[in-house]
Design a protein around this motif. Structure first.
Motif, PDB file in Angstrom:
ATOM      1  N   ARG A 249       0.808  -1.229   0.000  1.00 33.67           N
ATOM      2  CA  ARG A 249       0.000   0.000   0.000  1.00 33.67           C
ATOM      3  C   ARG A 249       0.837   1.273   0.000  1.00 33.67           C
ATOM      4  O   ARG A 249       0.769   2.104   0.889  1.00 33.67           O
ATOM      5  CB  ARG A 249      -1.012  -0.022   1.155  1.00 33.67           C
ATOM      6  N   ASN A 250       1.680   1.356  -1.005  1.00 37.43           N
ATOM      7  CA  ASN A 250       2.425   2.570  -1.304  1.00 37.43           C
ATOM      8  C   ASN A 250       2.313   2.815  -2.802  1.00 37.43           C
ATOM      9  O   ASN A 250       1.389   2.302  -3.438  1.00 37.43           O
ATOM     10  CB  ASN A 250       3.890   2.402  -0.876  1.00 37.43           C
ATOM     11  N   MET A 251       3.245   3.556  -3.334  1.00 36.60           N
ATOM     12  CA  MET A 251       3.240   3.798  -4.781  1.00 36.60           C
ATOM     13  C   MET A 251       4.565   3.371  -5.397  1.00 36.60           C
ATOM     14  O   MET A 251       5.065   3.968  -6.332  1.00 36.60           O
ATOM     15  CB  MET A 251       2.951   5.267  -5.053  1.00 36.60           C
ATOM     16  N   HIS A 272      -0.655  -4.150  -3.318  1.00 40.17           N
ATOM     17  CA  HIS A 272      -1.194  -2.809  -3.558  1.00 40.17           C
ATOM     18  C   HIS A 272      -0.121  -1.773  -3.807  1.00 40.17           C
ATOM     19  O   HIS A 272       0.049  -0.832  -3.033  1.00 40.17           O
ATOM     20  CB  HIS A 272      -2.065  -2.343  -2.372  1.00 40.17           C
ATOM     21  N   ASN A 273       0.580  -1.942  -4.875  1.00 42.54           N
ATOM     22  CA  ASN A 273       1.471  -0.872  -5.284  1.00 42.54           C
ATOM     23  C   ASN A 273       1.130  -0.395  -6.669  1.00 42.54           C
ATOM     24  O   ASN A 273       0.180  -0.852  -7.270  1.00 42.54           O
ATOM     25  CB  ASN A 273       2.923  -1.282  -5.118  1.00 42.54           C
ATOM     26  N   LYS A 274       1.889   0.597  -7.101  1.00 38.76           N
ATOM     27  CA  LYS A 274       1.494   1.286  -8.319  1.00 38.76           C
ATOM     28  C   LYS A 274       1.440   0.309  -9.489  1.00 38.76           C
ATOM     29  O   LYS A 274       2.385  -0.431  -9.724  1.00 38.76           O
ATOM     30  CB  LYS A 274       2.484   2.406  -8.613  1.00 38.76           C
ATOM     31  N   SER A 275       0.331   0.354 -10.144  1.00 38.73           N
ATOM     32  CA  SER A 275       0.181  -0.495 -11.314  1.00 38.73           C
ATOM     33  C   SER A 275       1.172  -0.069 -12.375  1.00 38.73           C
ATOM     34  O   SER A 275       1.309   1.111 -12.682  1.00 38.73           O
ATOM     35  CB  SER A 275      -1.231  -0.371 -11.860  1.00 38.73           C
ATOM     36  N   HIS A 303      -2.230  -7.269  -6.966  1.00 39.94           N
ATOM     37  CA  HIS A 303      -2.221  -5.841  -7.273  1.00 39.94           C
ATOM     38  C   HIS A 303      -0.865  -5.305  -7.698  1.00 39.94           C
ATOM     39  O   HIS A 303      -0.620  -4.127  -7.634  1.00 39.94           O
ATOM     40  CB  HIS A 303      -2.751  -5.005  -6.103  1.00 39.94           C
ATOM     41  N   ARG A 305       0.270  -5.736 -10.950  1.00 43.02           N
ATOM     42  CA  ARG A 305      -0.245  -6.481 -12.096  1.00 43.02           C
ATOM     43  C   ARG A 305       0.761  -6.736 -13.200  1.00 43.02           C
ATOM     44  O   ARG A 305       0.509  -7.512 -14.084  1.00 43.02           O
ATOM     45  CB  ARG A 305      -1.435  -5.741 -12.682  1.00 43.02           C
TER      46      ARG A 305
HETATM   47  C1  LIG Z   1      -2.420  -2.139  -9.028  1.00 41.39           C
HETATM   48  C2  LIG Z   1      -2.644  -1.531  -7.736  1.00 41.39           C
HETATM   49  O1  LIG Z   1      -3.322  -2.053  -6.900  1.00 41.39           O
HETATM   50  N1  LIG Z   1      -2.040  -0.394  -7.503  1.00 41.39           N
HETATM   51  C3  LIG Z   1      -2.173   0.286  -6.260  1.00 41.39           C
HETATM   52  C4  LIG Z   1      -0.788   0.544  -5.677  1.00 41.39           C
HETATM   53  O2  LIG Z   1      -0.912   1.282  -4.487  1.00 41.39           O
HETATM   54  C5  LIG Z   1      -1.536   2.531  -4.678  1.00 41.39           C
HETATM   55  C6  LIG Z   1      -1.532   3.220  -3.354  1.00 41.39           C
HETATM   56  O3  LIG Z   1      -1.949   2.366  -2.332  1.00 41.39           O
HETATM   57  C7  LIG Z   1      -2.966   2.366  -5.195  1.00 41.39           C
HETATM   58  O4  LIG Z   1      -3.544   3.638  -5.425  1.00 41.39           O
HETATM   59  C8  LIG Z   1      -2.916   1.611  -6.477  1.00 41.39           C
HETATM   60  O5  LIG Z   1      -4.235   1.323  -6.882  1.00 41.39           O
END
Ligand SMILES: CC(=O)N[C@H]1CO[C@H](CO)[C@@H](O)[C@@H]1O
Ligand SMILES: *[C@@H]1O[C@H](CO)[C@@H](O)[C@H](O)[C@H]1NC(C)=O
Ligand SMILES: *[C@@H]1O[C@H](CO)[C@@H](O)[C@H](O)[C@H]1NC(C)=O
Ligand SMILES: *[C@@H]1O[C@H](CO)[C@@H](O)[C@H](O)[C@H]1NC(C)=O
Ligand SMILES: *[C@@H]1O[C@H](CO)[C@@H](O)[C@H](O)[C@H]1NC(C)=O
Ligand SMILES: *[C@@H]1O[C@H](CO)[C@@H](O)[C@H](O)[C@H]1NC(C)=O
Length: 315
Positions: A249-251, A272-275, A303, A305
């Motif tokens: 949960r970062n970018m 949950h990081n930046k796609s 996430h 991906r």
């Molecule tokens: C693909 C995905 O889930 N990307 C997430 C990476 O984390 C950021 C921040 O938490 C989310 O905004 C993205 O959706």
């Protein structure tokens, strides 16, 4: 001297001897007692401290501990009471304190008092699950023997003071679950002596993680739930002994193509990081094989991906 008086004299001597088997704590230091009573008054005489009765031995009081030899107060642990107010400056006047804990006190407010810097023997500070606000003070560096600093679950704001890296005996720093902003200090890659476990999750930290952190071998590193960015793959490496890593949960935009994960890794969460869906192909790719990565839970990669290959679907 009659036999009777000899007997009664010896009985008297026997009775007045200390009885080590009962291990009754020594009588507490009178200066420490005065300070504790000041702390109690500053906290508005809460029911939680009802045992702090001036007529009794303060080594027997609830929430404190005396040294067995010197009888000085070495620990103050106030946990979970109905206590309102601020941390009293008087805590700085317990000169032999090694452990200071204020925990699970919703109504504890205000900022962290600088009087704490007078406590040169402090090893453990836990100020956690309170409503303390204000900054993370840089004055903690004056406490050279600090081994454990836990300021988690508060309302602390501002940035992380780079000076904390001057503490050479730290085993762990918990700054998680606050409202800290700014970047992770460059200096956090220069801890000398022990490399502390670092918990910075659930804040509002931004920017890339300084490359200097790659020089250190963190055992536990939790940077989750911030707004950190960039490629953090430099943090890994075959000769490290890291065990628990949470960057979720970062970018971040990981390029894991050339990463060698340490064999010591027990848990890795990059959730949950930046796609990188639209990113250049070079940043994505198959999950490296050969290490332990295939045995991790699938959610570790969920996430992210652009990744493919076991344990995710084939590329
Ligand atoms: C693909 C995905 O889930 N990307 C997430 C990476 O984390 C950021 C921040 O938490 C989310 O905004 C993205 O959706
Ligand atoms: C905090 O203070 C409020 C207001 O006095 C009180 O109602 C509440 O019970 C307190 N909570 C705790 C956990 O002490
Ligand atoms: C905490 O103390 C306040 C004031 O003494 C009182 O009003 C409140 O009910 C208490 N809260 C709890 C949870 O005991
Ligand atoms: C801070 O206080 C608010 C209410 O004033 C309360 O809802 C919240 O749980 C408290 N935070 C902590 C960490 O205790
Ligand atoms: C700091 O720790 C060292 C090593 O344990 C000890 O010898 C020293 O007395 C401690 N200093 C203070 C001020 O407690
Ligand atoms: C780890 O490997 C890097 C690169 O080969 C090297 O520079 C570093 O000194 C090594 N560290 C340890 C602790 O072996």
């Amino acid at each position: 001297m009659t036999l009777f008086s000899v007997l009664s004299l010896s009985l008297l001597v026997f009775l007045s001897l200390p009885s080590p088997s009962l291990s009754e704590p020594e009588i507490c230091n009178s200066e420490d007692k005065i300070v504790l009573l000041k702390i109690k008054a500053a906290l508005n005489n809460p029911y939680h401290l009802a045992s702090w009765n001036p007529e009794t031995n303060c080594c027997d009081w609830y929430s404190v501990e005396c040294d067995e030899i010197t009888s000085r107060i070495i620990s103050l642990t106030i946990f979970g009471g109905n206590i309102s107010g601020q941390i009293p400056a008087a805590v700085g006047d317990l000169p032999y304190l090694q452990t200071l804990v204020f925990r699970k006190l919703t109504n504890l407010t205000g900022s962290i008092p600088s009087a704490i810097t007078k406590l040169k023997h402090l090893r453990t500070i836990t100020l956690s699950w309170t409503n303390l606000s204000g900054p993370v003070p840089s004055f903690f560096t004056e406490l050279k023997n600090l081994t454990f600093l836990d300021l988690s679950f508060n309302d602390l704001t501002g940035s992380i003071p780079p000076e904390l890296a001057q503490l050479t005996n730290l085993a762990a720093i918990h700054l998680d679950r606050n409202k800290l902003t700014g970047t992770i200090p460059e200096s956090f890659g220069t801890f000398t002596g022990s490399v502390p476990d670092l918990y910075l999750s659930h804040n509002q930290l931004t920017g890339p993680v300084p490359k200097s952190l790659g020089n250190l071998d963190f055992t536990r590193l939790d940077l989750s739930r911030n707004q950190l960015s960039g490629d953090l793959s430099f943090i890994f490496g075959s000769n490290k002994t890291m065990q628990i890593v949470d960057f979720s949960r970062n970018m971040f935009e990981f390029d894991l193509s050339n990463v060698v994960f340490p064999a010591s890794l027990i848990s890795l969460d990059l959730n949950h990081n930046k796609s990188l869906w639209e990113s250049a192909c070079g940043l994505c790719g198959p999950i490296p094989t050969g290490g332990k990565l295939q045995s991790f839970d699938l959610t570790s990669y969920f996430h992210n991906r652009c990744l493919c290959g076991a344990p995710l679907p084939a590329c």
